[in-house]
Design an enzyme around this catalytic site. Structure first.
Site, PDB file in Angstrom:
ATOM      1  N   ASP A  87       0.884  -1.160   0.000  1.00 12.89           N
ATOM      2  CA  ASP A  87       0.000   0.000   0.000  1.00 12.89           C
ATOM      3  C   ASP A  87       0.924   1.213   0.000  1.00 12.89           C
ATOM      4  O   ASP A  87       1.520   1.548   1.019  1.00 12.89           O
ATOM      5  CB  ASP A  87      -0.880  -0.045   1.268  1.00 12.89           C
ATOM      6  N   LYS A 100       3.201  11.281  -3.761  1.00 14.56           N
ATOM      7  CA  LYS A 100       2.062  10.677  -4.468  1.00 14.56           C
ATOM      8  C   LYS A 100       1.121  11.753  -5.027  1.00 14.56           C
ATOM      9  O   LYS A 100       0.406  11.521  -5.980  1.00 14.56           O
ATOM     10  CB  LYS A 100       1.324   9.774  -3.480  1.00 14.56           C
ATOM     11  N   GLU A 109      -7.046   0.642  -4.345  1.00 16.12           N
ATOM     12  CA  GLU A 109      -6.995   0.476  -2.883  1.00 16.12           C
ATOM     13  C   GLU A 109      -8.306  -0.087  -2.318  1.00 16.12           C
ATOM     14  O   GLU A 109      -8.272  -1.020  -1.508  1.00 16.12           O
ATOM     15  CB  GLU A 109      -6.638   1.815  -2.233  1.00 16.12           C
ATOM     16  N   ASP A 132     -12.660   5.349   1.992  1.00 16.56           N
ATOM     17  CA  ASP A 132     -11.215   5.361   2.258  1.00 16.56           C
ATOM     18  C   ASP A 132     -10.695   6.789   2.371  1.00 16.56           C
ATOM     19  O   ASP A 132     -10.555   7.494   1.370  1.00 16.56           O
ATOM     20  CB  ASP A 132     -10.502   4.612   1.120  1.00 16.56           C
TER      21      ASP A 132
END
Ligand code: AMP
Length: 608
Positions: A8, A70, A171, A193
């Site tokens: 992850d 990211k 994810e 999430d």
């Protein structure tokens, strides 16, 4: 065959997992933590620090510490996402030659892929250390909202780290996998999430071990960092009201405030009030200034309400895209550390009209799911089929600049679609195929992926030729497009490999650079080992010499004492050759010392 690790790769933290004998588990890093900050720090001496150690030094070295890479991966410098990111990133972001957003550290530019590659390499090494075997294959997760370029950029980061990335998976899909395996759940589930930097909501359907993503939505610019910033802004305001000093432009103070804000936020998930104390945060003519504040749950809730509210529209969008009402959902799963905030949990319950599930640790559930996907690919876990979706529609340009959608967004992949087209003028011998990605009906508002021409079509009146166009997306998201003239059987096709902005040569170059660095790191590790050895020897010799000085003659004593001084100098110099020489000389002298001790009557008595 080695194991496939699941990673992850989060905006703020990463989690690496592995499935052994059908049991997925978290791989702790070398410091023993189950998650690793996605942070790379560059020290004055050119050392690269990764993870916790990088995060810790970020306070004193904010400009040379890269976090949240990211946010920039697969983004253009001029793009709105990058421009928004500039507000929260203390390091310099610059446009690369191809317009991508790169990171500038001192006089060196790094692509976000290279930074993420450094983090992935660190995780790979942690996994190798833990498993005691080489690791070369991985599954990496990305937010469901990521486009093809961002996905490919993440894949490239894996390549840079020396990993063969077997799959890039969403994810929320990974999270559902983690839950599905444990509970053999059948029904419709929403995966909410909220991590450090992104928010994703996905609606999935799980039937007899088959996971299908029905729809996805989200906000790539909503996450825990925004919650930290809300507290940080409040702290800055309070401090200014109290002292008249604005800390907003003091980067060093801001880093400390940021850490304190995050700590307070996490505490407020379990307590009703927390105290924030930052001594010596600033100074003016009257002396040093300290920050002392109390933040209670209700003020915190007020600060974050606008952020919490922002989670609602994407949830409704996702439900709409899946053609479902909230009543149709059986479960809501919480993923991401930020979902521990009670107001978020209240909001989730309000939106979905049912209490969310968070049986598994929200920070680890995605990594666990990725490891399960690895086990599925290896054939270690059976009875589960994973269907993934294409995040954006694919189509071709038709007459007048319109788009004909061949594959709708949220279609399960692998998938294919074929459609017959024809010519628009008499005796037309060439047909241009322009492949587009996006949701607009107008070609110009979509992303152009590729163009090719089908030539030598036999002349015929318009509308007569039959041109069969086929789109095929494989499980890695690679698109194959072909066009065939049915009469002449002439065929033309193209393969669209998603591109991240880095060419294969550039990736190769980065890998070489990383290897070079790894050599330097190895050398440094060797030096550290030798220094540690010398330090230990100095300590022992110093103590023994003091204890047995009576049994040594003047010359021997002087030699020993001089060598101890030399060794300390060598340690201070950090020069490998000096450390080595000193290690040899002191080693010899310590042998002499041992002999003296062996033959002195007192030590002999001690042995009796
Ligand atoms: P993740 O990306 O899942 O690792 O989530 C990271 C985010 O979760 C960061 O912004 C953390 O500050 C936040 N977080 C972690 N623990 C808690 C907690 N106990 N309460 C609130 N937020 C948390």
């Amino acid at each position: 065959m080695g194991k496939i690790i699941g990673i992850d790769l989060g905006t703020t933290n990463c989690c690496v997992c592995v499935s052994e004998g059908g049991n997925p588990s978290v791989i702790p890093n070398r410091e023993g933590s189950r998650t690793t900050p996605s942070v790379v720090g560059f020290t004055e001496t050119g050392e690269r620090l990764i993870g916790h150690i990088a995060r810790r030094q970020s306070i004193t070295n904010p400009k040379n510490t890269v976090f949240a890479a990211k946010r920039l991966i697969g983004q253009k410098f001029e793009g709105a996402e990058t421009q928004k990111a500039l507000d929260v990133l203390p390091y310099e972001v610059v446009p690369a030659a191809n317009g991508d957003a790169w990171i500038k550290i001192r006089d060196q530019n790094f692509s976000p892929q290279e930074i993420s590659g450094m983090i992935l390499k660190h995780l790979k090494e942690a996994a190798e250390h833990y498993l005691g075997e080489p690791v070369s294959e991985a599954i990496i997760t990305v937010p469901a909202y990521f486009n093809d370029i961002q996905r490919q950029a993440t894949r490239d980061a894996g390549t840079i780290a020396g990993l063969d990335v077997k799959r890039i998976i969403n994810e929320p899909t990974a999270a559902a996998l983690a839950y599905g395996l444990e509970k053999s759940f059948n029904g419709k589930v929403a995966v909410f999430d909220l991590g450090g930097g992104t928010f994703d909501i996905s609606i999935l359907e799980v039937v007899d071990g088959v996971f299908e993503v029905k729809s996805t939505s989200g906000d790539t610019f909503l996450g825990g960092e925004d919650f930290d910033k809300a507290i940080l802004d409040w702290m800055v305001e309070c401090f200014q009201a109290d002292t008249g000093i604005n800390l907003k432009f003091d980067k060093m103070a801001l880093q400390r405030l940021k850490e304190a804000a995050e700590k307070a936020k996490c505490e407020l998930s379990s307590v009703m009030e927390t105290e924030i104390t930052l001594p010596f945060i600033s100074a003016d003519a009257t002396g040093a200034k300290h920050l002392n504040l109390k933040l209670n749950r209700s003020t915190f809730n007020e600060l974050i309400t606008p952020l919490v509210e922002r989670t609602k529209p994407p949830c409704l969008d996702a439900l709409g895209a899946a053609k479902l009402n909230v009543e149709d959902l059986d479960r809501v799963i919480l993923v991401g550390g930020q979902t521990r905030t009670p107001l978020i949990q209240e909001m989730v319950q309000k939106i979905f009209k049912k209490p969310p599930t968070s049986d598994l640790n929200p920070d680890e559930v995605v990594g666990i799911g990725a490891a399960i996907q690895g086990a599925i690919l290896k054939g270690d876990v059976k009875d589960i089929v994973l269907l993934d979706v294409t995040p954006l529609s694919l189509g071709i340009e038709t007459q007048g600049g319109l788009v004909y959608k061949m594959i709708e967004k949220n279609s399960n992949i692998p998938t294919s679609f074929t459609q017959i087209f024809t010519t628009v003028t008499d005796n037309q011998t060439t047909v241009g195929i322009h492949i587009l990605q996006g949701e607009s009906e107008l070609a110009e508002n979509n992303k152009s992926l590729a163009r090719f021409e089908l030539v030598d079509i036999p002349p015929a009146p318009k509308g007569v030729p039959q041109i069969e166009v086929s789109f095929e997306i494989d499980s890695n998201g690679i698109v194959n497009v072909s066009a065939v003239d049915k009469l002449s059987n002439r065929k033309q096709s193209t393969k669209i490999m998603p591109s991240s902005g880095l060419s294969p040569d550039e990736i190769e170059e980065i890998i070489k650079r990383a290897e070079q660095h790894s050599d330097e790191d190895d050398k440094r590790k060797e030096l550290i080992k030798k220094r540690n050895k010398l330090e230990g020897l100095v300590y022992t010799v110093e103590r023994t010499q003091a204890q047995y000085s009576a049994y040594l003659n003047e010359v021997e004593l002087k030699k020993l004492r001089d060598e101890i001084v030399n060794a300390k100098r060598a340690l201070a110099s950090e020069e490998e050759i000096k450390v080595l020489e000193s290690l040899n000389r002191l080693g010899q002298l310590s042998k002499t010392l041992s002999e003296v001790i062996m033959f002195n009557p007192q030590s002999k008595r001690g042995e009796e």
